[in-house]
Scaffold this active site. Structure first.
Site, PDB file in Angstrom:
ATOM      1  N   HIS A 266       0.867  -1.202   0.000  1.00  0.00           N
ATOM      2  CA  HIS A 266       0.000   0.000   0.000  1.00  0.00           C
ATOM      3  C   HIS A 266       0.895   1.241   0.000  1.00  0.00           C
ATOM      4  O   HIS A 266       1.723   1.385  -0.886  1.00  0.00           O
ATOM      5  CB  HIS A 266      -0.938  -0.095   1.211  1.00  0.00           C
ATOM      6  CG  HIS A 266      -2.042   0.908   1.267  1.00  0.00           C
ATOM      7  ND1 HIS A 266      -2.440   1.704   0.220  1.00  0.00           N
ATOM      8  CD2 HIS A 266      -2.886   1.243   2.290  1.00  0.00           C
ATOM      9  CE1 HIS A 266      -3.457   2.480   0.582  1.00  0.00           C
ATOM     10  NE2 HIS A 266      -3.747   2.226   1.841  1.00  0.00           N
ATOM     11  N   HIS A 307      -2.074  -2.411  -9.536  1.00  0.00           N
ATOM     12  CA  HIS A 307      -3.059  -1.770  -8.665  1.00  0.00           C
ATOM     13  C   HIS A 307      -4.306  -2.643  -8.645  1.00  0.00           C
ATOM     14  O   HIS A 307      -4.689  -3.228  -9.639  1.00  0.00           O
ATOM     15  CB  HIS A 307      -3.424  -0.369  -9.208  1.00  0.00           C
ATOM     16  CG  HIS A 307      -4.071   0.494  -8.199  1.00  0.00           C
ATOM     17  ND1 HIS A 307      -5.412   0.414  -7.909  1.00  0.00           N
ATOM     18  CD2 HIS A 307      -3.562   1.424  -7.374  1.00  0.00           C
ATOM     19  CE1 HIS A 307      -5.696   1.289  -6.970  1.00  0.00           C
ATOM     20  NE2 HIS A 307      -4.602   1.912  -6.623  1.00  0.00           N
ATOM     21  N   ASP A 365       2.854   5.474  -6.656  1.00  0.00           N
ATOM     22  CA  ASP A 365       4.092   5.386  -5.869  1.00  0.00           C
ATOM     23  C   ASP A 365       5.344   5.326  -6.725  1.00  0.00           C
ATOM     24  O   ASP A 365       6.452   5.457  -6.207  1.00  0.00           O
ATOM     25  CB  ASP A 365       4.038   4.142  -4.967  1.00  0.00           C
ATOM     26  CG  ASP A 365       2.961   4.292  -3.928  1.00  0.00           C
ATOM     27  OD1 ASP A 365       1.994   3.512  -3.938  1.00  0.00           O
ATOM     28  OD2 ASP A 365       3.059   5.243  -3.129  1.00  0.00           O
TER      29      ASP A 365
HETATM   30  C1  SDX Z   1      -1.329   2.070  -3.382  1.00  0.00           C
HETATM   31  O1  SDX Z   1      -6.078   0.735  -3.183  1.00  0.00           O
HETATM   32  C2  SDX Z   1      -5.573   1.850  -3.472  1.00  0.00           C
HETATM   33  O2  SDX Z   1      -6.230   2.708  -4.011  1.00  0.00           O
HETATM   34  C3  SDX Z   1      -4.118   2.045  -3.067  1.00  0.00           C
HETATM   35  C4  SDX Z   1      -3.472   3.352  -3.482  1.00  0.00           C
HETATM   36  C5  SDX Z   1      -4.087   4.534  -2.783  1.00  0.00           C
HETATM   37  O3  SDX Z   1      -3.969   5.653  -3.301  1.00  0.00           O
HETATM   38  O4  SDX Z   1      -4.615   4.341  -1.649  1.00  0.00           O
HETATM   39  O5  SDX Z   1      -3.587   3.537  -4.891  1.00  0.00           O
HETATM   40  C6  SDX Z   1      -1.992   3.372  -3.110  1.00  0.00           C
HETATM   41  O6  SDX Z   1      -1.299   1.250  -2.505  1.00  0.00           O
HETATM   42  C7  SDX Z   1      -0.792   1.777  -4.752  1.00  0.00           C
HETATM   43  C8  SDX Z   1      -0.198   0.340  -4.873  1.00  0.00           C
HETATM   44  C9  SDX Z   1       1.223   0.367  -4.325  1.00  0.00           C
HETATM   45  N1  SDX Z   1       1.765  -1.006  -4.221  1.00  0.00           N
HETATM   46  C10 SDX Z   1       2.769  -1.413  -5.009  1.00  0.00           C
HETATM   47  O7  SDX Z   1       3.254  -0.739  -5.937  1.00  0.00           O
HETATM   48  C11 SDX Z   1       3.297  -2.790  -4.642  1.00  0.00           C
HETATM   49  C12 SDX Z   1       3.440  -3.635  -5.905  1.00  0.00           C
HETATM   50  N2  SDX Z   1       2.094  -3.929  -6.412  1.00  0.00           N
HETATM   51  C13 SDX Z   1       1.507  -5.184  -6.003  1.00  0.00           C
HETATM   52  O8  SDX Z   1       1.848  -5.675  -4.755  1.00  0.00           O
HETATM   53  C14 SDX Z   1       0.051  -5.341  -6.447  1.00  0.00           C
HETATM   54  O9  SDX Z   1      -0.031  -4.889  -7.733  1.00  0.00           O
HETATM   55  C15 SDX Z   1      -1.042  -4.686  -5.624  1.00  0.00           C
HETATM   56  C16 SDX Z   1      -0.982  -5.088  -4.208  1.00  0.00           C
HETATM   57  C17 SDX Z   1      -0.955  -3.197  -5.741  1.00  0.00           C
HETATM   58  C18 SDX Z   1      -2.377  -5.136  -6.218  1.00  0.00           C
HETATM   59  O10 SDX Z   1      -2.455  -6.507  -6.042  1.00  0.00           O
HETATM   60  P1  SDX Z   1      -3.797  -7.339  -6.395  1.00  0.00           P
HETATM   61  O11 SDX Z   1      -4.841  -6.460  -6.969  1.00  0.00           O
HETATM   62  O12 SDX Z   1      -4.160  -8.166  -5.209  1.00  0.00           O
HETATM   63  O13 SDX Z   1      -3.318  -8.204  -7.590  1.00  0.00           O
HETATM   64  P2  SDX Z   1      -2.681  -9.632  -7.434  1.00  0.00           P
HETATM   65  O14 SDX Z   1      -1.707  -9.635  -6.307  1.00  0.00           O
HETATM   66  O15 SDX Z   1      -3.785 -10.622  -7.418  1.00  0.00           O
HETATM   67  O16 SDX Z   1      -1.834  -9.740  -8.802  1.00  0.00           O
HETATM   68  C19 SDX Z   1      -2.471 -10.148 -10.002  1.00  0.00           C
HETATM   69  C20 SDX Z   1      -1.339 -10.746 -10.832  1.00  0.00           C
HETATM   70  C21 SDX Z   1      -0.546 -11.817 -10.079  1.00  0.00           C
HETATM   71  O17 SDX Z   1       0.033 -12.691 -11.045  1.00  0.00           O
HETATM   72  P3  SDX Z   1      -0.757 -14.080 -11.394  1.00  0.00           P
HETATM   73  O18 SDX Z   1      -0.931 -14.821 -10.044  1.00  0.00           O
HETATM   74  O19 SDX Z   1      -2.080 -13.680 -12.003  1.00  0.00           O
HETATM   75  O20 SDX Z   1       0.188 -14.798 -12.321  1.00  0.00           O
HETATM   76  O21 SDX Z   1      -0.379  -9.718 -11.144  1.00  0.00           O
HETATM   77  C22 SDX Z   1       0.877 -10.028 -10.524  1.00  0.00           C
HETATM   78  C23 SDX Z   1       0.589 -11.040  -9.440  1.00  0.00           C
HETATM   79  O22 SDX Z   1       1.723 -11.861  -9.194  1.00  0.00           O
HETATM   80  N3  SDX Z   1       1.402  -8.781 -10.004  1.00  0.00           N
HETATM   81  C24 SDX Z   1       2.671  -8.379 -10.104  1.00  0.00           C
HETATM   82  C25 SDX Z   1       2.709  -7.104  -9.525  1.00  0.00           C
HETATM   83  N4  SDX Z   1       1.486  -6.781  -9.087  1.00  0.00           N
HETATM   84  C26 SDX Z   1       0.683  -7.810  -9.372  1.00  0.00           C
HETATM   85  N5  SDX Z   1       3.770  -8.971 -10.620  1.00  0.00           N
HETATM   86  C27 SDX Z   1       4.940  -8.274 -10.552  1.00  0.00           C
HETATM   87  N6  SDX Z   1       5.050  -7.035 -10.015  1.00  0.00           N
HETATM   88  C28 SDX Z   1       3.961  -6.418  -9.491  1.00  0.00           C
HETATM   89  N7  SDX Z   1       4.058  -5.200  -8.979  1.00  0.00           N
END
Ligand code: SDX
Length: 425
Positions: A266, A307, A365
């Protein structure tokens, strides 16, 4: 009120359960499942991927189109034409202020920028290398101890005062925490400065000299606060709402939101992005890290990408990238190696099928950390800046919930534990 219905039939029962479908002003309809509990049935949605936890009029996100509206106004227009305090007013009140109301709101904020000396005393209880987010959680929670008895959460005026206090004091608390970490004297706010100028003065000013704040950096910081101001029912905002639904003090609720924001998935992602760029270290290693991000057996994720809602560019990251260009050029560090790595990483990731298939785009971010680092803010303070920016969003959602009928939030579960068994005697 729409007369749309959804019908649910349960295996093993002839019953067909009719559920109302509710329509928003814009965006997806929702199936109102509240009556299901009386049928002895729960819905199941860990992570709340398909769950609307509340109705709200504050912020709207269209993840597929990459749209973010605050009270209907697009984020890029607010970033171009508004400012942070005006956006705080908009989030809280629902409308943009006229000149008189904007001035009155600004003056009210200025009257509450000081932090009680007893709270400042608490700072000395922390090591200088304490993580700033741990200290911010503590000091914000300590405001609850100070103002606990001067707050009736059911009184709109009391809620307004809490909102003013929190928005006004966050920059002072953040700067106090930073000064404590570097062993410099805490700076008092100067009310002749703007909100962002004051923050930069309290961060980088010293008692021996008068304020000397770059207008370019102050503008950049103001827009960074604005871009973080609210984001619908994200994890930390949902935490604030859940805490608030018990009637808890708003300072305690905001402290819980700060705690939730700290996670690297997050708000902690901006700090994690800088750590990742430093770990990559050179453009020649980008492909290696892209491969790690794609490797199912490797827990590494590309921080700043992806996201839960945006399956398109986060509209905030587009504005953030523009600010990045401006700030680095103003500071003469446009060839910053980390910025170069970030730009190349973004280009490569956006052309890679793994990221394209999963609609993983740069989020808010991804660039914020590079700007904050260029301004001289240490990585450990990045999420504190996010929390500062997000305070009006948290408090607006808290206020919106308490302004009407609400129930304590209490989810149920799918039980997978042991059936009843007797204690062996
Ligand atoms: C913020 O909610 C909000 O609005 C948050 C926010 C706000 O203003 O409040 O926008 C602020 O928190 C932005 C997000 C910051 N976080 C990051 O940058 C951390 C990296 N991102 C991930 O951890 C992830 O993308 C999330 C947590 C942001 C979202 O995760 P989800 O929606 O639960 O998606 P998921 O984990 O189910 O991923 C779906 C697929 C998976 O692969 P498969 O299992 O389908 O093969 O996408 C992959 C994941 O492995 N994946 C990534 C990835 N993010 C998702 N692979 C590599 N790098 C990534 N960053």
């Amino acid at each position: 009120m729409s007369d749309k219905k959804a019908r649910v039939s349960l295996a093993g029962s002839q019953d067909v359960i009719e559920l109302p479908v509710l329509e928003g002003t814009i965006g997806p309809d929702v199936i109102d499942v509240r009556s299901l509990v009386s049928k002895g049935v729960f819905t199941y949605d860990p992570g709340f991927m398909s769950t609307a936890s509340t109705e709200s009029s504050i912020t709207y996100i269209d993840g597929d189109a990459g749209v973010l509206l605050h009270r209907g106004y697009p984020i890029d227009q607010l970033a171009d034409h508004s400012d942070y305090l005006e956006t705080c007013y908009l989030l809280l009140k629902g409308e943009l202020p006229d000149a008189a109301n904007k001035q009155a709101f600004t003056d009210e904020i200025k009257r509450h920028t000081m932090v009680d000396a007893q709270i400042a005393q608490l700072l000395n209880g922390f090591q200088r290398n304490a993580h700033p987010m741990a200290v911010l959680i503590s000091l914000t929670g300590a405001l609850a101890a100070l103002y606990h008895d001067s707050l009736d959460v059911d009184d709109a005026e009391h809620r307004h005062l809490a909102a003013i206090r929190l928005i006004a004091k966050m920059p002072t608390l953040a700067a106090m925490i930073y000064k404590h970490s570097i062993g410099q004297p805490v700076m008092s706010p100067i009310n002749s400065l703007t909100y962002a100028e004051n923050f930069l003065h309290m961060m980088f000013g010293v008692p021996a000299e008068g304020p000397n704040v770059s207008s370019v950096l102050a503008k950049a910081v103001d827009v960074i606060f604005l871009l973080h101001a609210d984001h619908e029912q994200n994890a930390s905002t949902s935490t604030v709402r859940l805490a608030g639904s018990t009637g808890a003090n708003p300072y305690a609720c905001i402290s819980s939101g700060i705690a939730a924001l700290w996670g690297p998935a997050h708000g902690g992602a901006n700090e994690a992005v800088l750590k990742m760029l430093n770990e990559i270290g050179d453009e020649s290693r980008i492909e290696e890290f892209i491969a790690k991000a794609k490797d199912k057996d490797d827990p590494f994720r590309l921080m700043g990408f992806g996201h839960r809602v945006y399956k398109n560019f986060d509209p905030r990251s587009k504005v953030m990238r523009k600010i990045c260009d401006e700030v680095l050029a103003d500071l003469g560090v446009e060839n910053d190696p980390l910025f170069r790595i970030a730009r190349r990483l973004e280009k490569i990731a956006l052309e890679d099928q793994y990221f394209i298939e999963r609609k993983l785009y740069p989020n808010v971010d991804f660039y914020s950390g590079i700007i904050l680092k260029a301004i001289g803010i240490p990585t450990s303070m990045f999420t504190v800046i996010f929390a500062l920016g997000r305070t009006p969003g948290w408090i607006s959602h808290w206020n919106e919930m308490l302004s009407g009928p609400y129930k304590i939030g209490r989810p149920r579960q799918l039980y997978r534990g042991s059936p009843k068994r007797d204690y062996p005697v």
